[in-house]
Design an enzyme around this catalytic site. Sequence first.
Site, mmCIF file in Angstrom:
data_model
loop_
_atom_site.group_PDB
_atom_site.id
_atom_site.type_symbol
_atom_site.label_atom_id
_atom_site.label_comp_id
_atom_site.label_asym_id
_atom_site.label_seq_id
_atom_site.Cartn_x
_atom_site.Cartn_y
_atom_site.Cartn_z
ATOM 1 C CE LYS A 33 -28.210 26.428 -17.723
ATOM 2 N NZ LYS A 33 -27.313 27.264 -18.561
ATOM 3 N NE ARG A 91 -26.717 23.488 -20.864
ATOM 4 C CZ ARG A 91 -27.940 23.129 -20.535
ATOM 5 N NH1 ARG A 91 -28.164 21.909 -20.056
ATOM 6 N NH2 ARG A 91 -28.968 23.959 -20.675
ATOM 7 C CE LYS A 93 -28.883 27.515 -27.668
ATOM 8 N NZ LYS A 93 -27.947 28.208 -26.789
ATOM 9 C CE LYS A 107 -30.511 28.971 -23.929
ATOM 10 N NZ LYS A 107 -29.468 29.739 -23.222
ATOM 11 C CB SER A 160 -23.661 21.888 -29.688
ATOM 12 O OG SER A 160 -24.430 21.711 -28.506
ATOM 13 C CD GLU A 213 -40.939 34.086 -23.095
ATOM 14 O OE1 GLU A 213 -40.443 35.229 -23.173
ATOM 15 O OE2 GLU A 213 -40.850 33.382 -22.065
ATOM 16 C CE1 TYR A 255 -21.027 25.621 -32.138
ATOM 17 C CE2 TYR A 255 -23.266 24.778 -32.365
ATOM 18 C CZ TYR A 255 -22.317 25.472 -31.643
ATOM 19 O OH TYR A 255 -22.652 26.047 -30.438
#
Length: 328
Positions: free
Chosen positions: A221, A204, A252, A194, A278, A237, A317
């Site tokens: 982040k 968000r 992502k 991510k 998004s 990871e 989406y």
Amino acid sequence: MLSRPRRNRQSSAIRALVRERELTPGHLVQPIFLLPDPHARLPVVSLPGTFRLGIEEVVQEVAGCLALGIRSFIMFPAVPEQHKDKTGSYATSPDNFYLHAATRLKTEFPEICLISDVALDPYSTDGHDGLVLNGRIDNDQTLPLIGAMAVAQARAGFDVIGPSEMMDGRVASIRRALDAEGFTDTAIMSYTAKYASAFYGPFRDALDSAPRQLEGVPTDKKTYQMDPANRREALREAALDAAEGADYLMVKPAINYLDIIRELHDAHTLPIAAYHVSGECAMLLAAAERGWLDYRRAASEALLSIRRAGASVIISYFAKDFAGWYHE
């Protein structure tokens, strides 16, 4: 000329015979933004065509998706401010509308696959995915909180737990917590790679989950999400998550990270999931609204590129629209 690749492109029937990748509604996951008001239906302005829904509207949405062949859903809670605190305690509350909604959906539609979201940011007054202590996101103090969250979600009926907070050791911690409570068949879809991406804005907006302005605490982040420059780190990871018991490995965003999807597909036998996020969708929608792109062709091509890169599971989406086109 002995070799003519065009011979295999001369009709739709021939093209279907040699098509290397097939994309069907069964590969797609429809995201759901859940509000506590049972009858709510509020548009996400920055992501046209997407709504924040109450559970009564969600039931109708799920029924419509099932009719189109979409059987998998990932649900995110838009938690009111009065339910937020430092440790995200509402995540495990018996009154949590998100947990009640999961139970309702699995009761009415037992055949669906329902995927959760595990992170503190929907529930935290700090807006970070992990617990903020002394001006930093404390990895190890976050682990028991997300373990308890995962157990509450499994108990509510979620089939797959989706840890998205990018804390080290999270998959093992959640696996131990689930197994200790008897949820050995509940799967984990780890957000393995991510990235700290610029493409999360509309998401968000929908959840009001951006990091808050706090003295001494980063407003981004980047200390726990991955650097977009890094490829080999994603492999590290993935190896850790697989060893800790992940059942799926997720990348992502998707479109800007097709190389990472391919890397993980080639390196692991676990199913690879990709989140077509998004901002990626909003960007395409904006171009289509201006007449610069054909929405149907561009959205279908974007989804197919993710599938071609190696994703078995695609969260998008565009899922419902694609399923409608597919059946045409």
